[in-house]
Design a protein around this motif. Sequence first.
Motif, PDB file in Angstrom:
ATOM      1  N   GLU A  40      24.116 -24.729 -29.957  1.00  0.00           N
ATOM      2  CA  GLU A  40      23.731 -23.392 -29.490  1.00  0.00           C
ATOM      3  C   GLU A  40      24.364 -23.073 -28.142  1.00  0.00           C
ATOM      4  O   GLU A  40      24.716 -21.926 -27.866  1.00  0.00           O
ATOM      5  N   LEU A  41      24.497 -24.087 -27.288  1.00  0.00           N
ATOM      6  CA  LEU A  41      25.162 -23.867 -26.003  1.00  0.00           C
ATOM      7  C   LEU A  41      26.581 -23.375 -26.238  1.00  0.00           C
ATOM      8  O   LEU A  41      27.047 -22.427 -25.602  1.00  0.00           O
ATOM      9  N   ARG A  42      27.284 -24.027 -27.183  1.00  0.00           N
ATOM     10  CA  ARG A  42      28.674 -23.635 -27.455  1.00  0.00           C
ATOM     11  C   ARG A  42      28.721 -22.210 -28.007  1.00  0.00           C
ATOM     12  O   ARG A  42      29.575 -21.411 -27.615  1.00  0.00           O
ATOM     13  N   GLN A  43      27.788 -21.907 -28.925  1.00  0.00           N
ATOM     14  CA  GLN A  43      27.780 -20.567 -29.510  1.00  0.00           C
ATOM     15  C   GLN A  43      27.456 -19.515 -28.444  1.00  0.00           C
ATOM     16  O   GLN A  43      28.043 -18.443 -28.434  1.00  0.00           O
ATOM     17  N   SER A  44      26.531 -19.830 -27.553  1.00  0.00           N
ATOM     18  CA  SER A  44      26.109 -18.840 -26.567  1.00  0.00           C
ATOM     19  C   SER A  44      27.236 -18.483 -25.610  1.00  0.00           C
ATOM     20  O   SER A  44      27.425 -17.311 -25.287  1.00  0.00           O
ATOM     21  N   ILE A  45      27.989 -19.491 -25.173  1.00  0.00           N
ATOM     22  CA  ILE A  45      29.070 -19.174 -24.233  1.00  0.00           C
ATOM     23  C   ILE A  45      30.136 -18.344 -24.955  1.00  0.00           C
ATOM     24  O   ILE A  45      30.749 -17.451 -24.368  1.00  0.00           O
ATOM     25  N   GLY A  46      30.299 -18.577 -26.267  1.00  0.00           N
ATOM     26  CA  GLY A  46      31.195 -17.724 -27.068  1.00  0.00           C
ATOM     27  C   GLY A  46      30.712 -16.281 -27.095  1.00  0.00           C
ATOM     28  O   GLY A  46      31.505 -15.350 -26.983  1.00  0.00           O
ATOM     29  N   MET A  47      29.400 -16.105 -27.219  1.00  0.00           N
ATOM     30  CA  MET A  47      28.850 -14.744 -27.251  1.00  0.00           C
ATOM     31  C   MET A  47      29.005 -14.059 -25.904  1.00  0.00           C
ATOM     32  O   MET A  47      29.261 -12.864 -25.828  1.00  0.00           O
ATOM     33  N   VAL A  48      28.853 -14.842 -24.804  1.00  0.00           N
ATOM     34  CA  VAL A  48      29.046 -14.254 -23.473  1.00  0.00           C
ATOM     35  C   VAL A  48      30.476 -13.741 -23.343  1.00  0.00           C
ATOM     36  O   VAL A  48      30.724 -12.631 -22.859  1.00  0.00           O
ATOM     37  N   LYS A  49      31.439 -14.530 -23.842  1.00  0.00           N
ATOM     38  CA  LYS A  49      32.846 -14.104 -23.764  1.00  0.00           C
ATOM     39  C   LYS A  49      33.065 -12.814 -24.555  1.00  0.00           C
ATOM     40  O   LYS A  49      33.761 -11.910 -24.092  1.00  0.00           O
ATOM     41  N   GLN A  50      32.479 -12.756 -25.764  1.00  0.00           N
ATOM     42  CA  GLN A  50      32.620 -11.528 -26.562  1.00  0.00           C
ATOM     43  C   GLN A  50      32.040 -10.332 -25.818  1.00  0.00           C
ATOM     44  O   GLN A  50      32.604  -9.237 -25.824  1.00  0.00           O
ATOM     45  N   ALA A  51      30.881 -10.543 -25.185  1.00  0.00           N
ATOM     46  CA  ALA A  51      30.223  -9.435 -24.496  1.00  0.00           C
ATOM     47  C   ALA A  51      31.063  -8.953 -23.322  1.00  0.00           C
ATOM     48  O   ALA A  51      31.181  -7.749 -23.087  1.00  0.00           O
ATOM     49  N   ILE A  52      31.690  -9.883 -22.590  1.00  0.00           N
ATOM     50  CA  ILE A  52      32.545  -9.461 -21.462  1.00  0.00           C
ATOM     51  C   ILE A  52      33.710  -8.638 -21.985  1.00  0.00           C
ATOM     52  O   ILE A  52      34.049  -7.587 -21.446  1.00  0.00           O
ATOM     53  N   ALA A  53      34.314  -9.129 -23.094  1.00  0.00           N
ATOM     54  CA  ALA A  53      35.493  -8.453 -23.615  1.00  0.00           C
ATOM     55  C   ALA A  53      35.156  -7.049 -24.122  1.00  0.00           C
ATOM     56  O   ALA A  53      35.991  -6.149 -24.059  1.00  0.00           O
ATOM     57  N   ARG A  54      33.949  -6.870 -24.614  1.00  0.00           N
ATOM     58  CA  ARG A  54      33.633  -5.591 -25.251  1.00  0.00           C
ATOM     59  C   ARG A  54      32.727  -4.704 -24.419  1.00  0.00           C
ATOM     60  O   ARG A  54      32.279  -3.657 -24.886  1.00  0.00           O
ATOM     61  N   LEU A  55      32.440  -5.096 -23.189  1.00  0.00           N
ATOM     62  CA  LEU A  55      31.529  -4.311 -22.349  1.00  0.00           C
ATOM     63  C   LEU A  55      32.125  -2.933 -22.069  1.00  0.00           C
ATOM     64  O   LEU A  55      33.153  -2.821 -21.409  1.00  0.00           O
ATOM     65  N   PRO A  56      31.493  -1.854 -22.561  1.00  0.00           N
ATOM     66  CA  PRO A  56      32.072  -0.520 -22.358  1.00  0.00           C
ATOM     67  C   PRO A  56      31.665   0.065 -21.002  1.00  0.00           C
ATOM     68  O   PRO A  56      30.717  -0.411 -20.369  1.00  0.00           O
ATOM     69  N   ASP A  57      32.396   1.097 -20.576  1.00  0.00           N
ATOM     70  CA  ASP A  57      31.974   1.853 -19.398  1.00  0.00           C
ATOM     71  C   ASP A  57      30.924   2.868 -19.828  1.00  0.00           C
ATOM     72  O   ASP A  57      30.705   3.074 -21.014  1.00  0.00           O
ATOM     73  N   GLY A  58      30.346   3.524 -18.847  1.00  0.00           N
ATOM     74  CA  GLY A  58      29.370   4.558 -19.179  1.00  0.00           C
ATOM     75  C   GLY A  58      28.064   4.327 -18.466  1.00  0.00           C
ATOM     76  O   GLY A  58      27.963   3.453 -17.602  1.00  0.00           O
ATOM     77  N   PRO A  59      27.056   5.133 -18.809  1.00  0.00           N
ATOM     78  CA  PRO A  59      25.772   4.988 -18.118  1.00  0.00           C
ATOM     79  C   PRO A  59      25.073   3.693 -18.498  1.00  0.00           C
ATOM     80  O   PRO A  59      25.266   3.171 -19.586  1.00  0.00           O
ATOM     81  N   TYR A  60      24.272   3.157 -17.569  1.00  0.00           N
ATOM     82  CA  TYR A  60      23.564   1.909 -17.823  1.00  0.00           C
ATOM     83  C   TYR A  60      22.086   2.126 -18.078  1.00  0.00           C
ATOM     84  O   TYR A  60      21.327   1.181 -18.187  1.00  0.00           O
ATOM     85  N   LYS A  61      21.690   3.413 -18.121  1.00  0.00           N
ATOM     86  CA  LYS A  61      20.294   3.689 -18.493  1.00  0.00           C
ATOM     87  C   LYS A  61      20.245   4.989 -19.280  1.00  0.00           C
ATOM     88  O   LYS A  61      21.138   5.834 -19.174  1.00  0.00           O
ATOM     89  N   ALA A  62      19.174   5.135 -20.070  1.00  0.00           N
ATOM     90  CA  ALA A  62      19.091   6.270 -20.975  1.00  0.00           C
ATOM     91  C   ALA A  62      18.867   7.563 -20.204  1.00  0.00           C
ATOM     92  O   ALA A  62      18.348   7.572 -19.086  1.00  0.00           O
ATOM     93  N   ASP A  63      19.271   8.668 -20.817  1.00  0.00           N
ATOM     94  CA  ASP A  63      19.069   9.972 -20.210  1.00  0.00           C
ATOM     95  C   ASP A  63      17.683  10.482 -20.629  1.00  0.00           C
ATOM     96  O   ASP A  63      17.549  11.266 -21.559  1.00  0.00           O
TER      97      ASP A  63
END
Lengths: 405, 165
Positions: free
Chosen positions: A278-301
């Motif tokens: 799970e440690l290995r999988q989680s660090i993989g997910m963190v990498k995916q999240a960094i790569a796909r983190l979009p710009d835009g608002p960080y809270k709902a309107d």
Amino acid sequence: MPSIDQFRSVPVIETRGGDPTMVLNMGPQHPSTHGVLRLLLEIDGETIVRIRPDIGFLHTGIEKSCEAKFYQQVIPMTDRIDYLCPMTNNLAYVLAVEKLLGLEIPPRAIWIRLMLNELTRINSHLVWLGTHALDIGAMTVFLYCFREREEILNMFEMVSGQRMMTSYFRVGGVALDLPLGFLDYVKNFASYFPDRIEQYSDLLTNNPIWLGRTKGVARITREDALQLMLSGPTARGSGVDWDLRRDMPYAGYDQLEFKVPVDNGGDVFARYQVRMEELRQSIGMVKQAIARLPDGPYKADAPKIVLPDREKMKTQMESLIHHFKIVTEGFTVPEGEVYQGVESPRGEMGYYVVSDGTAKPYRVHMRSPSFANLNAIGVMCEHNLLADVIAAIGSIDIVLGDVDR
Amino acid sequence: MALQSAVTDIELLKDRPAVACLLAGLPGALQSAKFDRDELTLWIDPIQLIAALDLLRTSSETRFAVLADLTALDWFPSEPRFEVVYSLLSHERRERIRVKVKVNGADPYLESVTALWAGASPFEREVFDLFGIRFHGHPDLRRILLPDDWEGHPLRKDYPVEGYR
């Protein structure tokens, strides 16, 4: 003949079927119980006949306190339940309230939450691995694990100003945008951390002492795991192929690619293998999240629910009014009830939130994974050796704040 | 994602496997149902609780083999005062339902589900501890979180948040 359940304080020798057995008290102040767990052990020589956990030493009545607070004021309480994975608790609670409100949150907030959640899982698993190995006698692993954990706590401090009680998630998004330099910090961590996992693994996986203490120890079958309501890595180590992130995706987990490790061994070593993967999988997910983190608002309107930006609050009358109203009166939530289960590092963390239409929750119930997983201690330890109790407790990975709430 | 209004008509929920299974297998057990925010809640007659949970657990159409959670709600001062809430989960069908049972306030008790799920034992003890609802047939019904000599049941609504002292 008095039963073990009646011994609340003093170790007593009694006779059982002619053979003398002894009731031994372990804890609550014992370094290997990961908090204040008290175990009553009825032993015959070195073999355990019966084992009874005695819990409640950390009970602070959080569920009751939640009923007296506004919805947004409950968030800091959720940190203190499972203090090794505060973000997971924050997430489960805000998801439940968002579901009650019917509130949709922007993509950037979703990805920030995903990334921090997986970092939380790594943080929690590192504490588990370090202390579990320390209990069994491997000191080095503990120092290595806490070295990397320190980095993750630094990240938490960067985003929220707090190392452990983060309270970073909000109903409708997150409290603040990510600070400058944060992503580079996480990227750097993600680049070297996979090697560090192999370092820990090199120290333990083929270590004959480690194998001797974990292989075939504290077994639990798949059927027992389901009967006893186990979840998370403790159940997956017994061949229960179930992970809420994959099977009932929430908070955007359906957009990530990852594998769910399952091991059929059912012993301490199997649960160790599952968490290492799970440690290995989680660090993989963190990498995916960094790569796909979009710009835009960080809270709902949603001006009546989400606090306005500081800048707007100080320059616009309407924002000032909304700010004043949310802080002093809270926001009302339509009547209804919601159960939101998330996969915490320990298993299914469920928040059952009931609203009666006011600004305070009518009831908040936390289904905590450690409370249910502690069920397994009887099956794991009875008829086994006394020394293996330590290995069994470590492999369930309980957090007493989570058990007692 | 605007909120949809809740569906409370059993006729409209008949296509749900859990509702269909209960109507066919245990007529009269299902008192009412609600589908709200993608979550199905069923109210069961307390006398038929064990039979209904067992049916939902073993029936091939429902297969709610996992008890995910067990807790209670206090609706003081209305009667019946308590609701005991069972969250069932099906791994095969990837679905949750919530089963609720109403319990009166004067003498709150229910049958224990520990015969169906051994793991329910600490959860029932917790409900007993914090709400004062007794479970008949529970192997070891004692307080679990609070000390044995504690007075009252803190999660009841008539128990002050600050405690009695």
